[in-house]
Design a protein around this motif. Structure first.
Motif, PDB file in Angstrom:
ATOM      1  N   CYS A   1      -0.141   3.275   3.719  1.00 52.54           N
ATOM      2  CA  CYS A   1       0.323   2.576   5.183  1.00 52.54           C
ATOM      3  C   CYS A   1       1.523   1.601   4.847  1.00 52.54           C
ATOM      4  O   CYS A   1       2.093   1.103   5.861  1.00 52.54           O
ATOM      5  CB  CYS A   1      -0.743   1.880   5.832  1.00 52.54           C
TER       6      CYS A   1
ATOM      7  N   CYS B   1      -6.770  -1.483   0.365  1.00 49.22           N
ATOM      8  CA  CYS B   1      -6.101  -1.797   1.416  1.00 49.22           C
ATOM      9  C   CYS B   1      -6.797  -1.783   2.627  1.00 49.22           C
ATOM     10  O   CYS B   1      -8.027  -0.956   2.998  1.00 49.22           O
ATOM     11  CB  CYS B   1      -4.756  -0.851   1.704  1.00 49.22           C
TER      12      CYS B   1
ATOM     13  N   CYS C   1       0.757  -1.309   0.063  1.00 52.96           N
ATOM     14  CA  CYS C   1      -0.061   0.137  -0.095  1.00 52.96           C
ATOM     15  C   CYS C   1       0.884   1.170  -0.245  1.00 52.96           C
ATOM     16  O   CYS C   1       1.760   1.355   0.866  1.00 52.96           O
ATOM     17  CB  CYS C   1      -0.889   0.212   1.293  1.00 52.96           C
TER      18      CYS C   1
ATOM     19  N   CYS D   1      -6.092  -0.419   5.490  1.00 53.20           N
ATOM     20  CA  CYS D   1      -6.240   1.045   5.972  1.00 53.20           C
ATOM     21  C   CYS D   1      -7.478   1.927   5.377  1.00 53.20           C
ATOM     22  O   CYS D   1      -7.558   2.810   5.886  1.00 53.20           O
ATOM     23  CB  CYS D   1      -4.911   1.815   5.896  1.00 53.20           C
TER      24      CYS D   1
HETATM   25 ZN   LIG Z   1      -2.919   0.726   3.408  1.00 53.51          ZN
END
Ligand SMILES: [Zn+2]
Ligand SMILES: [Zn+2]
Length: 335
Positions: A181, A201, A178, A203
């Motif tokens: 993150c 992702c 990603c 996140c």
């Molecule tokens: Zn991420």
């Protein structure tokens, strides 16, 4: 009685026979630098070195490559490392982006790499090092990633033959790191059939990337390995016991390279563990109970270290003494 042929010469013969006439033979070894590279891991390197020398003795040209799989994710943190809390923040990110807890190198991966690279020439081993983080970041494998993504159904079927829980239909043989993150807690949600993937992702981030320009799309290990056999044209690569089990990564890699590239897998040799006498129990990188090549060289002369490995067939477990038996090893060597 006819003298038995030396094991490395036997392997060299097998390589020439199975792989046919070649301008140069490629012998490979490699490891993920996730914990101290110990003397058991060194067995893979010295096995390749001995076979490469046997090929040269047979009049062949050889390229000896050693792959640092430092673009793999940080899975767990060895218990003996300082700064555990800092390192925990990097779980799931490439090892090459994890800071060096000893603060002497650019990354944790580099710390482990340089530690081994410093010692190898002392025992006469000089491979060409390939850093997978560099290969991926310069998008060296873009064409291969495309080939594997296009062949995802074939690959999924091969892997599912050996899995209790089958990989789902929407599985892809690659993952993205990603951009937000930095972890690989991602899932590919769309592939355009060419060079572009979209991932989502954990996140919350989502992105579409062209993997000819962006090096953050990485093949899964079981696919990455045979892809690199193809890419580097590997003729010989040994593997540890853990890769050699039925349905293990060696088995599936062999099927994948055949199915995807219509190529034969390199000649293989399983190698067994090295036991350290005087250590008390098995070596383990994850708890930090290991003996390195550097440690061994504090006890034994380089030529004795080579002799210890050369004189035992790779399939046989053997032990290295760090106790009073050291004197016996010296005696045997000078006999
Ligand atoms: Zn991420
Ligand atoms: Zn360091």
């Amino acid at each position: 009685m006819a003298k038995e042929i030396y094991w490395a010469d036997k392997l060299a013969k097998k390589i020439i026979k199975e792989r046919g006439k070649k301008r140069k033979y490629v012998c490979a070894a490699g490891i993920t630098p996730s914990g101290t590279v110990h003397i058991g891991n060194f067995r893979e390197i010295i096995t390749v070195d001995l076979v490469a020398r046997a090929l040269k003795d047979a009049g062949k040209k050889v390229r000896f490559i050693y792959s640092w799989d430092d673009y793999d994710r940080l899975r767990k943190i060895p218990k003996n490392l300082p700064k555990q809390n800092l390192l925990k923040k990097y779980l799931g990110q490439p090892i090459v982006d994890t800071p060096d807890p000893f603060e002497c190198h650019n990354s944790y991966a580099e710390h482990l790499e340089k530690e081994l690279e410093r010692e190898l020439p002392k025992v006469g081993v000089k491979p060409e090092f390939i850093y997978q983080n560099e290969m991926y970041s310069k998008c060296a494998y873009a064409v291969e990633i495309k080939t594997c993504l296009q062949a995802k159904e074939k690959i999924r079927k091969i892997l599912n033959k050996f899995r209790k829980e089958p990989l789902p239909k929407d599985w892809y043989p690659a993952k993205a790191y990603c951009k937000k993150c930095k972890t690989d807690e991602t899932k590919i949600t769309n592939y355009d059939g060419k060079y572009s993937v979209t991932y989502k992702c954990k996140c919350g981030a989502t992105e579409t990337v062209d993997f000819r320009k962006s090096g953050n799309v990485k093949l899964a290990w079981r696919v990455d390995w045979p892809m690199r056999w193809h890419y580097e044209n590997v003729d010989f690569e040994p593997g540890g016991k853990e890769h050699s089990t039925p349905g293990g990564s060696r088995d599936t890699a062999k099927l994948i390279i055949k199915k995807i590239y219509d190529e034969k897998a390199p000649v293989y040799q399983m190698y067994d563990f090295v036991i350290i006498k005087g250590l008390g129990g098995k070596m383990s990188s994850s708890i930090g109970k290991v003996i390195t090549l550097g440690d061994t060289l504090k006890i034994y002369l380089p030529e004795i270290v080579r002799y210890l490995f050369a004189s035992t067939k790779p399939v046989k477990e053997f032990s290295i003494a760090t106790d009073e038996e050291v004197f016996k090893v010296f005696e045997d060597f000078y006999k």
